[in-house]
Design an enzyme around this catalytic site. Structure first.
Site, PDB file in Angstrom:
ATOM      1  N   SER A 115       4.451  -4.194  -4.719  1.00 49.51           N
ATOM      2  CA  SER A 115       3.888  -3.391  -3.631  1.00 49.51           C
ATOM      3  C   SER A 115       3.580  -4.251  -2.422  1.00 49.51           C
ATOM      4  CB  SER A 115       2.591  -2.721  -4.109  1.00 49.51           C
ATOM      5  OG  SER A 115       1.938  -2.095  -3.028  1.00 49.51           O
ATOM      6  N   TYR A 141      -5.604  -2.215  -6.865  1.00 50.44           N
ATOM      7  CA  TYR A 141      -4.206  -1.829  -7.073  1.00 50.44           C
ATOM      8  C   TYR A 141      -3.287  -2.984  -6.670  1.00 50.44           C
ATOM      9  CZ  TYR A 141       0.352   0.090  -5.852  1.00 50.44           C
ATOM     10  OH  TYR A 141       1.706   0.284  -5.727  1.00 50.44           O
ATOM     11  N   LYS A 178       2.053  14.127  -5.015  1.00 50.66           N
ATOM     12  CA  LYS A 178       1.224  12.913  -5.011  1.00 50.66           C
ATOM     13  C   LYS A 178      -0.201  13.150  -4.537  1.00 50.66           C
ATOM     14  CE  LYS A 178       2.599   8.763  -4.115  1.00 50.66           C
ATOM     15  NZ  LYS A 178       3.072   7.570  -3.407  1.00 50.66           N
TER      16      LYS A 178
END
Length: 322
Positions: A115, A141, A178
């Site tokens: 990411s 995250y 999402k």
């Protein structure tokens, strides 16, 4: 046979579409969300659907050991506001390690989702040649993703081909499930449709005017096209940026969305919530030199073209699923 995890999610389901476009249908789709809860694969061809924990017994079968050629691991908890560290480590770090080790043991190749959140505030830039040990993500995250990148790069035994992909601001069809983590294009479309206007955060950073913080927006069809290209060309193993390579402002994005909907731009400026001010990225720009030097293709979907395709061919339809 190709395994796609996160196949009932955003990028994973579009990757199944991409494989179908190439005539590949022997696909094992894996996800935490059952097809009864949502079905982003209803228009796709695949051979098997497994829930997340059913993957491990399947990998122990002779069928998997003999037939599988690639695992495309897009499955993860993608919430940048998740605060349960153990949950993130289990889902994003350890699960990926197990897949990597299986691929190593049986000589299978692997693509996994890293990411752009691993770059933190971008104080070291957004360069995929930067040592991940130096990176400081702004949230748990991003930390869960960079932990795996660090681990993978230290391994002496690896899959024959493996690629970690640092996704920047990906948007496009199949993200409509999402919810909070959907892109601003998706949220903008629905806000504009309902109210004729769009709410954007004011800047809480004196370096940036309202609406002029910049992001590297990249269309999901570029991303899955690149993954298919990786499988064909198989460049040097490692971590690669998945971004357009050119940042654009939130206002550019807003204007493109209003234009695709044939409406005049109307923005409502909102105060940025306190809880995200300290971890807000004001600028991202994928450095793509390493990718291009490996002989890989540049992006094909500039922002305005991508937003028009997304809005007019998907979001405006009764069923927006790809």
């Amino acid at each position: 046979m190709i395994i796609v995890t996160g196949a009932n999610g955003f990028i994973g389901s579009v990757m199944v579409w991409q494989l179908n476009q190439k005539g590949v249908t022997d696909i094992v789709a894996v996800d935490t969300v059952s097809l009864k809860e949502r079905d982003l694969l209803k228009k796709r061809q695949y051979s098997k659907f497994l829930l997340k924990d059913e993957l491990w017994p399947f990998l122990e079968t002779e069928e998997a050991k003999s037939k599988v050629t690639w695992i495309i691991h897009m499955g993860a908890c993608s919430s940048t506001t998740e605060t349960n560290k153990e949950f993130l480590w289990e889902n994003n770090t350890y699960y990926t390690q197990r897949i990597f080790e299986w691929c190593t043991q049986y000589g299978k190749s692997m693509i996994y989702a890293s990411s752009a959140a691993t770059y933190g505030a971008g104080e070291l830039g957004f360069d995929d040649t930067t040592d991940p040990e130096l990176l400081k993500p702004l949230n748990l995250y991003g930390e869960s993703k960079v932990l795996f990148d660090r681990w993978a790069l230290k391994q002496t035994k690896t899959p024959p081909h493996w690629y970690g992909l640092k996704f920047f601001n990906v948007f496009g069809p199949n993200e409509h499930k999402k919810e909070a983590m959907a892109s601003v294009v998706f949220k903008a479309f629905n806000q504009i449709k309902e109210s004729g206007s769009l709410g954007l955060f004011k800047s809480a950073n004196p370096k940036y005017k309202d609406g002029e913080f910049m992001r590297d927006f990249v269309y999901v069809k570029d991303v899955t096209g690149w993954m298919a290209e990786l499988m064909d060309k198989m460049p040097k193993n490692g971590v690669y940026n998945m971004g357009f390579g050119q940042p654009r402002t939130w206002l550019d994005l807003a204007n493109a969305t209003f234009k695709a909907m044939n409406k005049d731009t109307k923005i409502n400026w909102l105060e940025m919530p306190e809880n995200i001010r300290g971890q807000y990225q004001y600028y991202t720009e994928a450095k793509t030199d390493k990718w291009l030097a490996a002989g890989m293709s540049p992006a094909k979907w500039p922002l305005e073209k991508a937003v028009t395709d997304y809005v007019q061919n998907y979001l405006s339809k009764e069923d927006p699923t790809l």
